[in-house]
Motif scaffolding. Structure first.
Motif, PDB file in Angstrom:
ATOM      1  N   SER A  12       0.815  -1.210   0.000  1.00  0.00           N
ATOM      2  CA  SER A  12       0.000   0.000   0.000  1.00  0.00           C
ATOM      3  C   SER A  12       0.853   1.266   0.000  1.00  0.00           C
ATOM      4  O   SER A  12       0.352   2.350  -0.311  1.00  0.00           O
ATOM      5  N   PHE A  13       2.141   1.150   0.319  1.00  0.00           N
ATOM      6  CA  PHE A  13       3.003   2.320   0.361  1.00  0.00           C
ATOM      7  C   PHE A  13       3.716   2.586  -0.960  1.00  0.00           C
ATOM      8  O   PHE A  13       4.483   3.537  -1.069  1.00  0.00           O
ATOM      9  N   ALA A  14       3.457   1.751  -1.956  1.00  0.00           N
ATOM     10  CA  ALA A  14       3.918   1.995  -3.333  1.00  0.00           C
ATOM     11  C   ALA A  14       5.372   2.450  -3.369  1.00  0.00           C
ATOM     12  O   ALA A  14       5.690   3.534  -3.857  1.00  0.00           O
ATOM     13  N   LEU A  15       6.259   1.597  -2.886  1.00  0.00           N
ATOM     14  CA  LEU A  15       7.671   1.958  -2.817  1.00  0.00           C
ATOM     15  C   LEU A  15       8.444   1.601  -4.086  1.00  0.00           C
ATOM     16  O   LEU A  15       9.667   1.569  -4.096  1.00  0.00           O
ATOM     17  N   GLY A  16       7.723   1.321  -5.140  1.00  0.00           N
ATOM     18  CA  GLY A  16       8.326   1.178  -6.466  1.00  0.00           C
ATOM     19  C   GLY A  16       9.368   0.092  -6.584  1.00  0.00           C
ATOM     20  O   GLY A  16       9.138  -1.063  -6.248  1.00  0.00           O
ATOM     21  N   THR A  17      10.570   0.489  -7.067  1.00  0.00           N
ATOM     22  CA  THR A  17      11.587  -0.503  -7.413  1.00  0.00           C
ATOM     23  C   THR A  17      12.069  -1.302  -6.215  1.00  0.00           C
ATOM     24  O   THR A  17      12.511  -2.436  -6.384  1.00  0.00           O
ATOM     25  N   ARG A  18      12.008  -0.746  -5.013  1.00  0.00           N
ATOM     26  CA  ARG A  18      12.464  -1.511  -3.852  1.00  0.00           C
ATOM     27  C   ARG A  18      11.567  -2.721  -3.598  1.00  0.00           C
ATOM     28  O   ARG A  18      12.038  -3.778  -3.186  1.00  0.00           O
ATOM     29  N   LEU A  19      10.264  -2.570  -3.848  1.00  0.00           N
ATOM     30  CA  LEU A  19       9.371  -3.713  -3.701  1.00  0.00           C
ATOM     31  C   LEU A  19       9.624  -4.750  -4.791  1.00  0.00           C
ATOM     32  O   LEU A  19       9.657  -5.949  -4.525  1.00  0.00           O
ATOM     33  N   SER A  20       9.802  -4.303  -6.030  1.00  0.00           N
ATOM     34  CA  SER A  20      10.058  -5.261  -7.110  1.00  0.00           C
ATOM     35  C   SER A  20      11.396  -5.968  -6.907  1.00  0.00           C
ATOM     36  O   SER A  20      11.521  -7.166  -7.151  1.00  0.00           O
ATOM     37  N   ARG A  21      12.398  -5.230  -6.424  1.00  0.00           N
ATOM     38  CA  ARG A  21      13.683  -5.856  -6.143  1.00  0.00           C
ATOM     39  C   ARG A  21      13.566  -6.812  -4.939  1.00  0.00           C
ATOM     40  O   ARG A  21      14.220  -7.852  -4.890  1.00  0.00           O
ATOM     41  N   GLY A  22      12.708  -6.450  -3.978  1.00  0.00           N
ATOM     42  CA  GLY A  22      12.473  -7.342  -2.846  1.00  0.00           C
ATOM     43  C   GLY A  22      11.847  -8.654  -3.288  1.00  0.00           C
ATOM     44  O   GLY A  22      12.231  -9.735  -2.825  1.00  0.00           O
ATOM     45  N   ARG A  23      10.871  -8.579  -4.203  1.00  0.00           N
ATOM     46  CA  ARG A  23      10.267  -9.806  -4.738  1.00  0.00           C
ATOM     47  C   ARG A  23      11.316 -10.639  -5.456  1.00  0.00           C
ATOM     48  O   ARG A  23      11.352 -11.875  -5.334  1.00  0.00           O
ATOM     49  N   SER A  24      12.187  -9.966  -6.222  1.00  0.00           N
ATOM     50  CA  SER A  24      13.242 -10.677  -6.938  1.00  0.00           C
ATOM     51  C   SER A  24      14.188 -11.371  -5.963  1.00  0.00           C
ATOM     52  O   SER A  24      14.581 -12.522  -6.170  1.00  0.00           O
ATOM     53  N   TYR A  25      14.540 -10.690  -4.881  1.00  0.00           N
ATOM     54  CA  TYR A  25      15.404 -11.294  -3.859  1.00  0.00           C
ATOM     55  C   TYR A  25      14.727 -12.522  -3.246  1.00  0.00           C
ATOM     56  O   TYR A  25      15.370 -13.561  -3.021  1.00  0.00           O
ATOM     57  N   ALA A  26      13.431 -12.403  -2.938  1.00  0.00           N
ATOM     58  CA  ALA A  26      12.708 -13.520  -2.323  1.00  0.00           C
ATOM     59  C   ALA A  26      12.655 -14.720  -3.251  1.00  0.00           C
ATOM     60  O   ALA A  26      12.749 -15.873  -2.815  1.00  0.00           O
ATOM     61  N   ARG A  27      12.510 -14.459  -4.554  1.00  0.00           N
ATOM     62  CA  ARG A  27      12.386 -15.556  -5.506  1.00  0.00           C
ATOM     63  C   ARG A  27      13.725 -16.175  -5.895  1.00  0.00           C
ATOM     64  O   ARG A  27      13.790 -17.316  -6.331  1.00  0.00           O
ATOM     65  N   SER A  28      14.801 -15.412  -5.726  1.00  0.00           N
ATOM     66  CA  SER A  28      16.109 -15.930  -6.127  1.00  0.00           C
ATOM     67  C   SER A  28      16.873 -16.562  -4.969  1.00  0.00           C
ATOM     68  O   SER A  28      17.993 -17.027  -5.138  1.00  0.00           O
ATOM     69  N   GLY A  29      16.262 -16.593  -3.767  1.00  0.00           N
ATOM     70  CA  GLY A  29      16.894 -17.271  -2.639  1.00  0.00           C
ATOM     71  C   GLY A  29      17.906 -16.441  -1.887  1.00  0.00           C
ATOM     72  O   GLY A  29      18.790 -16.992  -1.235  1.00  0.00           O
ATOM     73  N   GLN A  30      17.774 -15.095  -1.909  1.00  0.00           N
ATOM     74  CA  GLN A  30      18.732 -14.233  -1.210  1.00  0.00           C
ATOM     75  C   GLN A  30      18.509 -14.207   0.305  1.00  0.00           C
ATOM     76  O   GLN A  30      19.394 -13.800   1.043  1.00  0.00           O
ATOM     77  N   VAL A  31      17.326 -14.632   0.747  1.00  0.00           N
ATOM     78  CA  VAL A  31      17.066 -14.709   2.192  1.00  0.00           C
ATOM     79  C   VAL A  31      17.709 -15.998   2.710  1.00  0.00           C
ATOM     80  O   VAL A  31      17.327 -17.097   2.312  1.00  0.00           O
ATOM     81  N   VAL A  32      18.679 -15.842   3.588  1.00  0.00           N
ATOM     82  CA  VAL A  32      19.451 -16.989   4.070  1.00  0.00           C
ATOM     83  C   VAL A  32      18.725 -17.699   5.205  1.00  0.00           C
ATOM     84  O   VAL A  32      18.645 -18.926   5.238  1.00  0.00           O
TER      85      VAL A  32
END
Length: 286
Positions: free
Chosen positions: A41-61
């Motif tokens: 809801s806070f529409a943070l743009g590229t940081r949210l899309s990059r966050g989704r990319s991190y979650a999908r690529s296994g960056q969360v250890v």
């Protein structure tokens, strides 16, 4: 504000936690989507899309849910993963006791939670107690990350939130755990205590006036009136809901949550017979 793009591509992680969703929205259940909606809801743009990319690529250890705080380690472009903390106030014991009394008094809630479901109506129970289950805005969350990006949330926090939504999909009780009540404690307080005698609930006598009959009473009209010994078994242990359940469940679900009656009534054998009858009433083959 730091120019987060200057830090380069994130380092690859072997064995990181990957989101099951590979495209589109993350979070399938109503409860996980409610949490993701707060973030998005806070529409943070590229940081949210990059966050989704991190979650999908296994960056969360790593990711761990505890009362009041979610902790994670997220690998970015630097050698060491960043430490992430997402805080949410726990409900005090008095609030939990009120909520547990409300849930235990309604067979609808007790049966669903004991079956591992979170019915949408549960949110109304918390709202009525003045303690909304989900944060109403990102300001209710305490967000911390060890990265140099000044934005809140940064992509590492966003990745943690998206992965947390899938944790909620897999186990909705983690939402309640985050708010301060673990699964075992909650369910132990929802299971009805076994009746020790016909007067255990204070009504005494046969099937007391004004007490609703337990499911499918029409099917029992040819049976003799229960005696004082077995009346407590036939009585509803909690008020029954006046509407049909929202989520699918076995027709004998509530029966399986009750303690077996005494041997004088039929003991476990009676429960087995009733279970077959309930499945037949519910359209399941015997």
């Amino acid at each position: 504000m730091s120019a987060f793009a200057e830090y380069g591509r994130p380092r690859r992680v072997d064995g990181g936690l990957r989101a099951r969703s590979t495209r589109g929205a993350i979070g399938q259940s109503w409860w996980s989507r409610r949490f993701v909606d707060v973030l998005e809801s806070f529409a943070l743009g590229t940081r949210l899309s990059r966050g989704r990319s991190y979650a999908r690529s296994g960056q969360v250890v790593t990711l761990r849910v505890a009362p009041g705080v979610v902790t994670a380690r997220v690998q970015g472009s630097r050698p060491q993963p960043y430490e992430v903390r997402i805080g949410l106030p726990v409900f005090p014991g008095s609030v939990w006791r009120d909520i547990e009394r409300t849930l235990a008094a309604q067979a609808f809630y007790s049966a669903r939670l004991l079956a591992g479901d979170l019915p949408p109506e549960l949110e109304e129970v918390f709202d009525a107690a003045g303690s909304p289950l989900f944060p109403r805005g990102i300001g209710e969350l305490t967000l911390r990350c060890g990265c140099p990006d000044d934005a809140v949330p940064c992509k590492h926090v966003a990745a943690t939130c998206y992965l947390l939504a899938e944790v909620f999909d897999a186990d909705p009780f983690e939402i309640l755990h985050w708010r301060g009540r673990d699964r075992q404690t909650l369910l132990s307080r929802l299971r009805p205590a076994p009746a020790t005698s016909a007067g255990a609930n204070g009504s005494g006598g046969a099937a007391g006036a004004g007490v609703p009959a337990v499911g499918a009473a029409w099917a029992l009209v040819d049976l003799p009136e229960p005696t004082a010994t077995d009346a407590a078994f036939w009585r509803a242990p909690v008020p029954l809901p006046a509407r049909a359940p929202v989520l699918p469940a076995r027709s004998d679900l509530l029966l399986r949550q009750l303690a077996a009656p005494s041997a004088a009534v039929g003991g476990p054998g009676l429960v087995a017979l009733l279970s077959r009858a309930y499945r037949r009433f519910g359209g399941r083959p015997g």
